[in-house]
Motif scaffolding. Structure first.
Motif, PDB file in Angstrom:
ATOM      1  N   ALA A 421       0.888  -1.118   0.133  1.00 40.62           N
ATOM      2  CA  ALA A 421      -0.075   0.011   0.014  1.00 40.62           C
ATOM      3  C   ALA A 421       0.965   1.286  -0.096  1.00 40.62           C
ATOM      4  O   ALA A 421       0.208   2.330  -0.121  1.00 40.62           O
ATOM      5  N   LEU A 422       1.907   1.234  -0.026  1.00 39.93           N
ATOM      6  CA  LEU A 422       2.879   2.457   0.052  1.00 39.93           C
ATOM      7  C   LEU A 422       3.237   2.661  -1.304  1.00 39.93           C
ATOM      8  O   LEU A 422       3.371   2.289  -2.388  1.00 39.93           O
ATOM      9  N   ALA A 423       3.047   4.233  -1.492  1.00 40.01           N
ATOM     10  CA  ALA A 423       3.557   4.686  -2.728  1.00 40.01           C
ATOM     11  C   ALA A 423       5.031   4.706  -2.764  1.00 40.01           C
ATOM     12  O   ALA A 423       5.832   4.556  -2.116  1.00 40.01           O
ATOM     13  N   PRO A 424       5.403   4.993  -4.259  1.00 43.39           N
ATOM     14  CA  PRO A 424       7.120   5.006  -4.347  1.00 43.39           C
ATOM     15  C   PRO A 424       7.511   6.004  -3.514  1.00 43.39           C
ATOM     16  O   PRO A 424       7.081   6.981  -3.712  1.00 43.39           O
ATOM     17  N   GLY A 425       8.466   5.656  -2.809  1.00 38.99           N
ATOM     18  CA  GLY A 425       9.233   6.773  -2.157  1.00 38.99           C
ATOM     19  C   GLY A 425       8.764   7.047  -0.661  1.00 38.99           C
ATOM     20  O   GLY A 425       9.125   7.366   0.429  1.00 38.99           O
ATOM     21  N   GLY A 426       7.439   6.062  -0.338  1.00 37.49           N
ATOM     22  CA  GLY A 426       6.939   6.229   1.082  1.00 37.49           C
ATOM     23  C   GLY A 426       7.836   5.371   1.847  1.00 37.49           C
ATOM     24  O   GLY A 426       8.510   4.581   1.610  1.00 37.49           O
ATOM     25  N   VAL A 427       7.372   5.738   3.125  1.00 32.61           N
ATOM     26  CA  VAL A 427       7.963   5.238   4.420  1.00 32.61           C
ATOM     27  C   VAL A 427       7.063   4.305   5.444  1.00 32.61           C
ATOM     28  O   VAL A 427       6.130   4.836   5.456  1.00 32.61           O
ATOM     29  N   LEU A 428       7.667   3.199   5.604  1.00 36.85           N
ATOM     30  CA  LEU A 428       6.789   2.238   6.591  1.00 36.85           C
ATOM     31  C   LEU A 428       7.572   2.416   7.790  1.00 36.85           C
ATOM     32  O   LEU A 428       8.832   2.105   7.921  1.00 36.85           O
ATOM     33  N   ALA A 429       6.940   2.433   9.075  1.00 39.43           N
ATOM     34  CA  ALA A 429       7.252   2.310  10.309  1.00 39.43           C
ATOM     35  C   ALA A 429       6.909   1.082  10.806  1.00 39.43           C
ATOM     36  O   ALA A 429       5.677   0.835  11.035  1.00 39.43           O
ATOM     37  N   TYR A 430       7.457   0.032  10.888  1.00 39.33           N
ATOM     38  CA  TYR A 430       7.373  -1.008  11.570  1.00 39.33           C
ATOM     39  C   TYR A 430       7.502  -1.280  13.131  1.00 39.33           C
ATOM     40  O   TYR A 430       8.781  -0.846  13.479  1.00 39.33           O
ATOM     41  N   VAL A 431       6.558  -1.237  14.017  1.00 39.46           N
ATOM     42  CA  VAL A 431       6.773  -1.144  15.403  1.00 39.46           C
ATOM     43  C   VAL A 431       6.095  -2.269  16.011  1.00 39.46           C
ATOM     44  O   VAL A 431       5.014  -2.809  15.861  1.00 39.46           O
ATOM     45  N   THR A 432       7.005  -2.816  17.056  1.00 36.77           N
ATOM     46  CA  THR A 432       6.102  -3.681  18.097  1.00 36.77           C
ATOM     47  C   THR A 432       6.525  -3.312  19.587  1.00 36.77           C
ATOM     48  O   THR A 432       7.408  -2.535  19.677  1.00 36.77           O
ATOM     49  N   CYS A 433       5.460  -3.500  20.598  1.00 37.24           N
ATOM     50  CA  CYS A 433       5.803  -3.413  21.826  1.00 37.24           C
ATOM     51  C   CYS A 433       6.248  -4.389  22.365  1.00 37.24           C
ATOM     52  O   CYS A 433       5.732  -5.059  23.571  1.00 37.24           O
ATOM     53  N   SER A 434       7.389  -5.246  21.930  1.00 33.72           N
ATOM     54  CA  SER A 434       7.785  -6.408  22.150  1.00 33.72           C
ATOM     55  C   SER A 434       9.225  -6.449  21.727  1.00 33.72           C
ATOM     56  O   SER A 434       9.545  -6.118  20.454  1.00 33.72           O
TER      57      SER A 434
END
Length: 501
Positions: A421-434
């Motif tokens: 679902a990211l646009a080209p150049g977009g940034v994903l933040a993968y986060v866990t509370c573990s």
């Protein structure tokens, strides 16, 4: 006599502890003679002594956690309000509830020795009474007589025939100092890890997972400090929504790292006075959201997505940041009740946030107003929650190693959907509370391998260091950030930023 020790240092079985079922201490007539519970008034009915409202609330929450898988942090405030507790009683109920849940494993080991039987042989309501009593005796300033007498009175309410048993066990507990009990339960443990688990009240599998995560950083010697931090009562931390609330320095004591964070002497009064513009939020959660919003300057018209948004704390912070930068924000949540919490969380922000109820693995950016994809996506992935044990202590007793495999599969599916679902150049933040390495480096590493050259792992550590108010003591290669309760005073949040080429 009850409470005396044999030559091996183990406590002798207390009066009544050997009776069947974990409920009794002999006949009601014998209990009445001993004055240890089970007494009757002139009517012949069991005495109903007054139990303090704070202890009743704490017991009710423990019972709900046990019977209904309730979350203490959600249920306790409601029960306190319903009981109309005074500030002092509310503080006591909070300490008894959270303290008992955090140290439940330790208290079970102590109760087993004091009772002369495994806790599995004690009826659950009686065991909860004993746990509350043990916490008062070993971890608070409650006088011994008050802790025992109130526990016996509570037992008469929930399991009348067990009052004598409760009295006998807690009097045995009271005859030793905490340090002596800790030495005894460590000696009784079958291994070094089992001893750590009993003394520091973490399941063995959690002990090993935390050690592995620390050793990956070359910091395995910090394990005991981490376990102790998990069992410490954290201060209530607040987030002041940027551009909507006053500067944190004007509201209280600013957090050391999060530029939006603070603590205050009367945090809930401050929250109420600011009508949602100041909200309860861990400093680590704030850093995770800000890592995405401040990874690069915001271009007006950007489209953002909070993929697993409930209950909405990070969503509200992202909404304030999106408002300031001229971006739009969509929030997705699979559980309708939690989606409603997200709507309430973002209500104070004058930005129209679309809250979608649906499975995050089935995203259609075009249907969500993001033709061509989203420019920034936060994936706060479902996880074991081992990073927030000081705030949600019951999580350590609910999860098991089998949960990790199921969660990592879900994390991978959500990560793939987010990256698509990211646009080209977009940034994903993968986060866990573990901090569990399977949920952090494992899930992320497998995702990066699947995405291949289409993904670029960013220097997440540099981004977080740049936005933090003071330098953070971080370990690793810089592509990820692992925060820790003992090192940073935050929940153990894991943060990784990935750009789509």
């Amino acid at each position: 006599m009850s409470g005396e020790t044999h030559g091996n240092g183990r406590p002798e079985r207390p009066v009544g502890a050997g009776r069947s079922g974990g409920a009794g201490g002999g006949s009601p007539r014998a209990q009445h003679r001993r004055g240890d519970g089970g007494g009757r008034g002139r009517s012949g009915r069991p005495r109903q002594e007054r139990v303090s409202p704070a202890r009743l609330v704490a017991y009710d929450v423990l019972a709900a956690v046990r019977d209904s898988d309730a979350y203490a942090n959600l249920l306790l405030p409601t029960r306190i309000e319903r009981a109309k507790l005074s500030p002092a009683d509310a503080a006591l109920a909070t300490e008894l509830t959270y303290g008992t849940l955090r140290l439940l494993g330790r208290y079970d080991a102590i109760i087993a020795l004091a009772a002369g039987r495994d806790v599995a042989a004690i009826d659950p309501p009686v065991l909860d009474v004993l746990r509350l009593g043990a916490h008062q005796l070993l971890a608070t300033r409650v006088p011994t007589h008050a802790a025992v007498n109130e526990s016996v009175a509570l037992a008469r309410r929930v399991a009348p025939s067990a009052a004598g048993f409760v009295n006998a066990v807690l009097r045995t507990v009271s005859r030793r100092e905490l340090a002596d009990w800790l030495e005894l339960i460590a000696e009784e443990a079958g291994s070094a890890d089992a001893a750590l688990a009993a003394v520091h009240s973490h399941p063995v599998w959690v002990i090993r997972a935390l050690r592995s995560a620390l050793e990956r950083e070359g910091r395995g010697d910090e394990l005991v400090a981490l376990l102790e931090a998990d069992n410490a009562t954290p201060r209530v931390n607040l987030a002041a929504l940027p551009g909507l609330a006053a500067d944190p320095a004007e509201l209280g004591e600013p957090d050391r790292y999060a530029p939006t964070g603070l603590t205050a002497d009367a945090p809930f009064d401050l929250v109420a006075a600011n009508e949602g513009r100041v909200r309860v939020q861990d400093e680590g959660s704030q850093l995770a959201a800000l890592a995405l919003s401040r990874v690069a300057p915001v271009r007006p018209g950007e489209r953002w997505l909070d993929l697993c948004s409930g209950p909405g704390g990070k969503t509200a912070l992202l909404a304030a940041e999106a408002l300031a930068g001229g971006a739009s924000l969509v929030a997705n949540e699979v559980v309708p009740a939690r989606a409603e919490l997200v709507r309430r969380a973002v209500a104070p922000v004058p930005l129209e946030v679309a809250v979608r109820v649906g499975d995050g693995r089935e995203l259609d950016p075009a249907a969500m107003g993001a033709e061509g994809g989203f420019d920034r996506i936060l994936l706060d992935a479902p996880c074991t929650g081992l990073g927030a044990l000081r705030r949600r202590p019951e999580a350590r007793w609910r999860k098991s190693p089998t949960d990790v495999a199921q969660l990592t599969e879900l994390q991978g599916e959500l990560a793939d959907a987010a990256f698509t679902a990211l646009a080209p150049g977009g940034v994903l933040a993968y986060v866990t509370c573990s901090p569990h390495t399977a949920e952090t480096h494992g899930s992320l590493g497998r995702a990066l391998a699947r995405w291949g050259d289409a993904a670029e792992a960013l220097d997440t550590a540099a981004v977080v260091q740049q936005l933090a108010e003071h330098p953070l003591d971080l370990a690793g290669d810089g592509r990820t950030v692992q925060l820790w309760p003992h090192r940073h005073g935050t929940d153990a949040m894991f943060i990784a930023l990935v750009r789509k080429r």
